[in-house]
Design an enzyme around this catalytic site. Structure first.
Site, PDB file in Angstrom:
ATOM      1  N   ASP A  29      -5.013   2.270  -4.660  1.00 59.19           N
ATOM      2  CA  ASP A  29      -4.911   1.188  -3.673  1.00 59.19           C
ATOM      3  C   ASP A  29      -4.227  -0.006  -4.344  1.00 59.19           C
ATOM      4  O   ASP A  29      -4.598  -0.399  -5.448  1.00 59.19           O
ATOM      5  CB  ASP A  29      -6.310   0.802  -3.181  1.00 59.19           C
ATOM      6  CG  ASP A  29      -6.262  -0.049  -1.921  1.00 59.19           C
ATOM      7  OD1 ASP A  29      -6.780   0.398  -0.890  1.00 59.19           O
ATOM      8  OD2 ASP A  29      -5.705  -1.172  -1.969  1.00 59.19           O
ATOM      9  N   ILE A  30      -3.254  -0.562  -3.671  1.00 56.44           N
ATOM     10  CA  ILE A  30      -2.454  -1.643  -4.266  1.00 56.44           C
ATOM     11  C   ILE A  30      -3.296  -2.916  -4.467  1.00 56.44           C
ATOM     12  O   ILE A  30      -3.029  -3.709  -5.362  1.00 56.44           O
ATOM     13  CB  ILE A  30      -1.188  -1.925  -3.404  1.00 56.44           C
ATOM     14  CG1 ILE A  30      -0.126  -2.618  -4.217  1.00 56.44           C
ATOM     15  CG2 ILE A  30      -1.498  -2.702  -2.135  1.00 56.44           C
ATOM     16  CD1 ILE A  30       0.548  -1.758  -5.217  1.00 56.44           C
ATOM     17  N   GLU A  88      -6.856  -0.954   8.837  1.00 59.65           N
ATOM     18  CA  GLU A  88      -5.599  -1.621   8.490  1.00 59.65           C
ATOM     19  C   GLU A  88      -4.392  -0.690   8.631  1.00 59.65           C
ATOM     20  O   GLU A  88      -3.377  -1.074   9.218  1.00 59.65           O
ATOM     21  CB  GLU A  88      -5.709  -2.137   7.044  1.00 59.65           C
ATOM     22  CG  GLU A  88      -4.558  -3.001   6.594  1.00 59.65           C
ATOM     23  CD  GLU A  88      -4.669  -3.354   5.101  1.00 59.65           C
ATOM     24  OE1 GLU A  88      -3.636  -3.368   4.437  1.00 59.65           O
ATOM     25  OE2 GLU A  88      -5.785  -3.591   4.613  1.00 59.65           O
ATOM     26  N   HIS A  93      -7.207   8.220   5.825  1.00 65.15           N
ATOM     27  CA  HIS A  93      -7.353   8.089   4.380  1.00 65.15           C
ATOM     28  C   HIS A  93      -8.822   7.929   4.012  1.00 65.15           C
ATOM     29  O   HIS A  93      -9.613   7.385   4.782  1.00 65.15           O
ATOM     30  CB  HIS A  93      -6.528   6.922   3.821  1.00 65.15           C
ATOM     31  CG  HIS A  93      -6.760   5.604   4.477  1.00 65.15           C
ATOM     32  ND1 HIS A  93      -6.189   5.253   5.674  1.00 65.15           N
ATOM     33  CD2 HIS A  93      -7.514   4.531   4.096  1.00 65.15           C
ATOM     34  CE1 HIS A  93      -6.563   4.021   5.998  1.00 65.15           C
ATOM     35  NE2 HIS A  93      -7.384   3.563   5.058  1.00 65.15           N
ATOM     36  N   HIS A  95     -11.226   6.342   1.000  1.00 67.60           N
ATOM     37  CA  HIS A  95     -11.291   5.450  -0.161  1.00 67.60           C
ATOM     38  C   HIS A  95     -12.271   6.056  -1.170  1.00 67.60           C
ATOM     39  O   HIS A  95     -13.401   6.424  -0.799  1.00 67.60           O
ATOM     40  CB  HIS A  95     -11.850   4.078   0.222  1.00 67.60           C
ATOM     41  CG  HIS A  95     -10.998   3.275   1.160  1.00 67.60           C
ATOM     42  ND1 HIS A  95     -10.186   2.245   0.732  1.00 67.60           N
ATOM     43  CD2 HIS A  95     -10.847   3.322   2.507  1.00 67.60           C
ATOM     44  CE1 HIS A  95      -9.577   1.687   1.776  1.00 67.60           C
ATOM     45  NE2 HIS A  95      -9.965   2.327   2.871  1.00 67.60           N
TER      46      HIS A  95
HETATM   47  P1  5GP Z   1      -8.078   0.427   5.689  1.00 69.08           P
HETATM   48  O1  5GP Z   1      -6.987   0.908   6.642  1.00 69.08           O
HETATM   49  O2  5GP Z   1      -8.934   1.573   5.227  1.00 69.08           O
HETATM   50  O3  5GP Z   1      -8.884  -0.697   6.266  1.00 69.08           O
HETATM   51  O4  5GP Z   1      -7.365  -0.176   4.407  1.00 69.08           O
HETATM   52  C1  5GP Z   1      -6.128   0.294   3.935  1.00 69.08           C
HETATM   53  C2  5GP Z   1      -6.029   0.122   2.434  1.00 69.08           C
HETATM   54  O5  5GP Z   1      -4.689   0.443   2.066  1.00 69.08           O
HETATM   55  C3  5GP Z   1      -6.316  -1.282   1.917  1.00 69.08           C
HETATM   56  O6  5GP Z   1      -7.340  -1.214   0.937  1.00 69.08           O
HETATM   57  C4  5GP Z   1      -4.983  -1.752   1.320  1.00 69.08           C
HETATM   58  O7  5GP Z   1      -5.138  -2.506   0.133  1.00 69.08           O
HETATM   59  C5  5GP Z   1      -4.248  -0.443   1.070  1.00 69.08           C
HETATM   60  N1  5GP Z   1      -2.814  -0.549   1.227  1.00 69.08           N
HETATM   61  C6  5GP Z   1      -2.151  -1.121   2.264  1.00 69.08           C
HETATM   62  N2  5GP Z   1      -0.814  -1.013   2.094  1.00 69.08           N
HETATM   63  C7  5GP Z   1      -0.630  -0.364   0.906  1.00 69.08           C
HETATM   64  C8  5GP Z   1       0.545   0.035   0.181  1.00 69.08           C
HETATM   65  O8  5GP Z   1       1.668  -0.185   0.584  1.00 69.08           O
HETATM   66  N3  5GP Z   1       0.335   0.697  -0.990  1.00 69.08           N
HETATM   67  C9  5GP Z   1      -0.917   0.960  -1.477  1.00 69.08           C
HETATM   68  N4  5GP Z   1      -1.006   1.620  -2.633  1.00 69.08           N
HETATM   69  N5  5GP Z   1      -2.041   0.597  -0.813  1.00 69.08           N
HETATM   70  C10 5GP Z   1      -1.903  -0.060   0.358  1.00 69.08           C
END
Ligand code: 5GP
Length: 131
Positions: A29-30, A88, A93, A95
């Site tokens: 995760d970035i 987001e 995905h 985690h």
């Molecule tokens: P969620 O959709 O589960 O709420 O969160 C998405 C996760 O993806 C977040 O923790 C965010 O930091 C990560 N994320 C979003 N865009 C990118 C990206 O371009 N590259 C990476 N490696 N992680 C990302």
């Protein structure tokens, strides 16, 4: 339009890759909630994990289990935490987060930004343990 995670799995957008097979991909995760925070995705584009068919869902979670085993060896921690949020990025995905306390998995905390060298080092340590 392809999701950002599809573009990462396809290598169009760079990532700190930790594991891959023909169907699934895992990368850091970035903006991790804790160092070693990994995202595991299916290459097949599906926005919601619970819309995956039974076979793909089972294979996906078994792949994530192998990544978790590698993560546990690579990062000092008590356990690997697992969660699905998905608010987001509209691409299924999982985690995986190395946990030393429950607070390590608090997604409301400000996220981390680790230096490139540290991200590379963590990713290569996990990749070396992936079986
Ligand atoms: P969620 O959709 O589960 O709420 O969160 C998405 C996760 O993806 C977040 O923790 C965010 O930091 C990560 N994320 C979003 N865009 C990118 C990206 O371009 N590259 C990476 N490696 N992680 C990302």
């Amino acid at each position: 339009m392809a999701t950002i995670f599809s573009r990462i799995a396809a290598g169009e957008i760079p990532s700190y890759k930790v594991a891959e097979d023909d169907r699934f991909f895992a990368f850091l995760d970035i903006n991790p909630v804790a160092p070693g925070h990994v995202l595991v995705i299916p290459k097949h584009e599906e926005s919601y994990i619970f819309n995956l068919d039974d076979e793909e869902y089972a294979a996906f979670t078994l792949f994530a289990k192998r990544v978790a085993a590698a993560l546990e060896k690579a990062m000092p921690c008590k356990r690997i935490g697992v969660c699905v949020i998905g608010l987001e990025v509209p691409h299924a995905h999982i985690h995986l987060v190395p946990l030393n306390s429950e607070a390590d998995m608090d997604f409301r905390k400000p996220k981390l930004t680790l230096p490139d060298e540290q991200m590379k080092e963590i990713a290569s340590r996990i990749a070396a343990e992936f079986k």
